[in-house]
Design a protein around this motif. Structure first.
Motif, PDB file in Angstrom:
ATOM      1  N   PRO A 160       0.813  -1.215   0.000  1.00  0.00           N
ATOM      2  CA  PRO A 160       0.000   0.000   0.000  1.00  0.00           C
ATOM      3  C   PRO A 160       0.848   1.267   0.000  1.00  0.00           C
ATOM      4  CG  PRO A 160       0.132  -0.864   2.211  1.00  0.00           C
ATOM      5  CD  PRO A 160       0.804  -1.876   1.318  1.00  0.00           C
ATOM      6  N   ARG A 161       0.227   2.383  -0.396  1.00  0.00           N
ATOM      7  CA  ARG A 161       0.895   3.674  -0.355  1.00  0.00           C
ATOM      8  C   ARG A 161       1.064   4.139   1.087  1.00  0.00           C
ATOM      9  NH1 ARG A 161      -0.321   6.954  -4.666  1.00  0.00           N
ATOM     10  NH2 ARG A 161       0.936   8.553  -3.653  1.00  0.00           N
ATOM     11  N   PHE A 162       0.051   3.863   1.918  1.00  0.00           N
ATOM     12  CA  PHE A 162       0.168   4.269   3.314  1.00  0.00           C
ATOM     13  C   PHE A 162      -0.520   3.268   4.235  1.00  0.00           C
ATOM     14  CE2 PHE A 162      -3.636   6.418   1.739  1.00  0.00           C
ATOM     15  CZ  PHE A 162      -4.554   6.372   2.773  1.00  0.00           C
ATOM     16  N   VAL A 163      -0.025   3.230   5.469  1.00  0.00           N
ATOM     17  CA  VAL A 163      -0.569   2.356   6.504  1.00  0.00           C
ATOM     18  C   VAL A 163      -1.134   3.215   7.622  1.00  0.00           C
ATOM     19  CG1 VAL A 163      -0.003   0.685   8.325  1.00  0.00           C
ATOM     20  CG2 VAL A 163       0.926   0.388   6.020  1.00  0.00           C
ATOM     21  N   ILE A 164      -2.378   2.927   8.009  1.00  0.00           N
ATOM     22  CA  ILE A 164      -2.997   3.586   9.149  1.00  0.00           C
ATOM     23  C   ILE A 164      -2.879   2.645  10.342  1.00  0.00           C
ATOM     24  CG2 ILE A 164      -5.188   4.337  10.141  1.00  0.00           C
ATOM     25  CD1 ILE A 164      -6.036   5.257   7.361  1.00  0.00           C
ATOM     26  N   ALA A 165      -2.180   3.077  11.371  1.00  0.00           N
ATOM     27  CA  ALA A 165      -1.976   2.274  12.578  1.00  0.00           C
ATOM     28  C   ALA A 165      -2.741   2.926  13.729  1.00  0.00           C
ATOM     29  CB  ALA A 165      -0.494   2.170  12.906  1.00  0.00           C
ATOM     30  N   GLU A 182       9.552  -0.440  16.119  1.00  0.00           N
ATOM     31  CA  GLU A 182      10.762  -0.564  15.319  1.00  0.00           C
ATOM     32  C   GLU A 182      10.431  -1.141  13.943  1.00  0.00           C
ATOM     33  OE1 GLU A 182      14.206   0.184  15.864  1.00  0.00           O
ATOM     34  OE2 GLU A 182      13.213   1.502  17.303  1.00  0.00           O
ATOM     35  N   LEU A 183       9.465  -2.045  13.909  1.00  0.00           N
ATOM     36  CA  LEU A 183       9.033  -2.624  12.637  1.00  0.00           C
ATOM     37  C   LEU A 183       8.383  -1.557  11.757  1.00  0.00           C
ATOM     38  CD1 LEU A 183       8.587  -4.975  10.743  1.00  0.00           C
ATOM     39  CD2 LEU A 183       6.630  -5.680  12.131  1.00  0.00           C
ATOM     40  N   PHE A 184       7.541  -0.718  12.352  1.00  0.00           N
ATOM     41  CA  PHE A 184       6.950   0.389  11.590  1.00  0.00           C
ATOM     42  C   PHE A 184       8.043   1.324  11.070  1.00  0.00           C
ATOM     43  CE2 PHE A 184       2.815  -0.348  13.902  1.00  0.00           C
ATOM     44  CZ  PHE A 184       2.068  -0.605  12.762  1.00  0.00           C
ATOM     45  N   LYS A 185       9.052   1.554  11.893  1.00  0.00           N
ATOM     46  CA  LYS A 185      10.170   2.417  11.495  1.00  0.00           C
ATOM     47  C   LYS A 185      10.881   1.836  10.269  1.00  0.00           C
ATOM     48  CE  LYS A 185      14.509   4.309  13.361  1.00  0.00           C
ATOM     49  NZ  LYS A 185      15.373   4.344  14.579  1.00  0.00           N
ATOM     50  N   GLU A 186      11.121   0.535  10.276  1.00  0.00           N
ATOM     51  CA  GLU A 186      11.770  -0.126   9.150  1.00  0.00           C
ATOM     52  C   GLU A 186      10.926  -0.009   7.880  1.00  0.00           C
ATOM     53  OE1 GLU A 186      12.664  -4.158  10.146  1.00  0.00           O
ATOM     54  OE2 GLU A 186      13.728  -3.613  11.980  1.00  0.00           O
ATOM     55  N   LEU A 187       9.611  -0.199   8.024  1.00  0.00           N
ATOM     56  CA  LEU A 187       8.716  -0.098   6.866  1.00  0.00           C
ATOM     57  C   LEU A 187       8.737   1.316   6.294  1.00  0.00           C
ATOM     58  CD1 LEU A 187       5.655  -2.121   8.209  1.00  0.00           C
ATOM     59  CD2 LEU A 187       7.236  -2.826   6.402  1.00  0.00           C
ATOM     60  N   ASN A 188       8.756   2.304   7.195  1.00  0.00           N
ATOM     61  CA  ASN A 188       8.795   3.690   6.755  1.00  0.00           C
ATOM     62  C   ASN A 188      10.095   3.993   6.016  1.00  0.00           C
ATOM     63  OD1 ASN A 188       9.566   6.818   7.979  1.00  0.00           O
ATOM     64  ND2 ASN A 188       7.700   6.546   6.814  1.00  0.00           N
ATOM     65  N   GLN A 189      11.186   3.435   6.485  1.00  0.00           N
ATOM     66  CA  GLN A 189      12.478   3.644   5.829  1.00  0.00           C
ATOM     67  C   GLN A 189      12.518   3.010   4.440  1.00  0.00           C
ATOM     68  OE1 GLN A 189      15.094   2.043   8.847  1.00  0.00           O
ATOM     69  NE2 GLN A 189      15.354   4.030   9.857  1.00  0.00           N
ATOM     70  N   LYS A 190      11.617   2.039   4.208  1.00  0.00           N
ATOM     71  CA  LYS A 190      11.507   1.406   2.888  1.00  0.00           C
ATOM     72  C   LYS A 190      10.541   2.157   1.981  1.00  0.00           C
ATOM     73  CE  LYS A 190      12.553  -3.250   4.617  1.00  0.00           C
ATOM     74  NZ  LYS A 190      12.018  -4.625   4.865  1.00  0.00           N
ATOM     75  N   GLY A 191       9.967   3.248   2.488  1.00  0.00           N
ATOM     76  CA  GLY A 191       9.113   4.079   1.649  1.00  0.00           C
ATOM     77  C   GLY A 191       7.634   4.060   1.953  1.00  0.00           C
ATOM     78  N   VAL A 192       7.212   3.256   2.942  1.00  0.00           N
ATOM     79  CA  VAL A 192       5.794   3.188   3.289  1.00  0.00           C
ATOM     80  C   VAL A 192       5.427   4.377   4.179  1.00  0.00           C
ATOM     81  CG1 VAL A 192       3.948   1.833   4.364  1.00  0.00           C
ATOM     82  CG2 VAL A 192       5.813   0.671   3.165  1.00  0.00           C
ATOM     83  N   THR A 193       4.419   5.132   3.792  1.00  0.00           N
ATOM     84  CA  THR A 193       3.938   6.240   4.615  1.00  0.00           C
ATOM     85  C   THR A 193       3.157   5.667   5.798  1.00  0.00           C
ATOM     86  OG1 THR A 193       3.751   7.634   2.655  1.00  0.00           O
ATOM     87  CG2 THR A 193       2.541   8.342   4.620  1.00  0.00           C
TER      88      THR A 193
END
Length: 219
Positions: A160-165, A182-193
């Motif tokens: 997805p373009r973005f994840v709502i948590a 930390e997992l969300f941080k890794e996903l964000n570093q891969k380009g996931v908003t």
């Protein structure tokens, strides 16, 4: 990517109008990790439903990629949601009658992928969250942290373009909460908003921008 202009949302309770969102203005750019901080009753869930294309009945303008959501039919908005949005909730929202892989495959089946394609994508997604060895495991016997990882794998399986948590660590202990963030941080570093909604101020240290929602308004 997302632009909200003067968004207002009201409900009618006992024939009286109750305003939940009071002129929200917000821009979210691709690649951001944004935090929306607010107490229970502040309007967080209502705002999330709107951003995630779950609620199209509101006043104001919602533009996604420069185009007003008013220009889409409900079916078109549903397709946009399935393609562009991943949801992660406090209560995980897993189907306990299904195993880990089957839960993760669900969005892919709705998207019309073949069983072979869905299997491959689910395996890749579970690998990203460190659960590749849990494919056939019943979700009933998983820990809270493992369940949330399955929920995250399901949220990102469609890329997805973005994840709502929405309060993603609310049901977890501090150590597991750290691992999930930390997992969300890794996903964000891969380009996931990432759009993180929480009442826990300690989690906002992961965000590059924080908005405070109080009584339906940003303060």
């Amino acid at each position: 990517m997302i632009k909200l202009e003067d968004i207002k949302k009201s409900f009618q309770i006992n024939r009286e109008d109750f305003t939940v969102l009071k002129g929200i203005n917000l821009e979210i750019h691709s690649g951001e990790f944004i935090g929306i901080l607010g107490r229970s009753g502040s309007g967080k869930s209502t705002l999330l439903n709107l951003i995630g294309f779950l609620d199209s009945r509101f006043e104001g303008v919602y533009e996604f990629d420069g185009k007003s959501t008013r220009q889409y039919s409900d079916n078109e908005l549903s397709r946009i949601r399935n393609k562009n949005v991943g949801f992660v909730f406090q209560n995980f929202s897993l189907i306990e009658e299904m195993n880990v892989k089957q839960n993760v495959e669900l969005p892919l089946m709705y998207a019309g992928l073949s069983s072979k394609q869905a299997d491959e994508e689910a395996r890749n997604s579970l690998k990203q969250v460190g659960l590749e060895e849990f494919l056939g495991q019943s979700v009933k016997v998983l820990s809270g942290g493992q369940r949330q990882r399955v929920a995250i794998a399901r949220a990102i399986v469609n890329q997805p373009r973005f994840v709502i948590a929405d309060e993603p660590t609310g049901a977890l202990d501090s150590k597991t909460s750290y691992e999930i963030m930390e997992l969300f941080k890794e996903l964000n570093q891969k380009g996931v908003t990432i759009i993180l909604v929480t009442h826990d101020e300690s989690l906002t240290s992961y965000c590059n921008r924080v908005m405070h929602l109080l009584d339906g308004e940003f303060s």
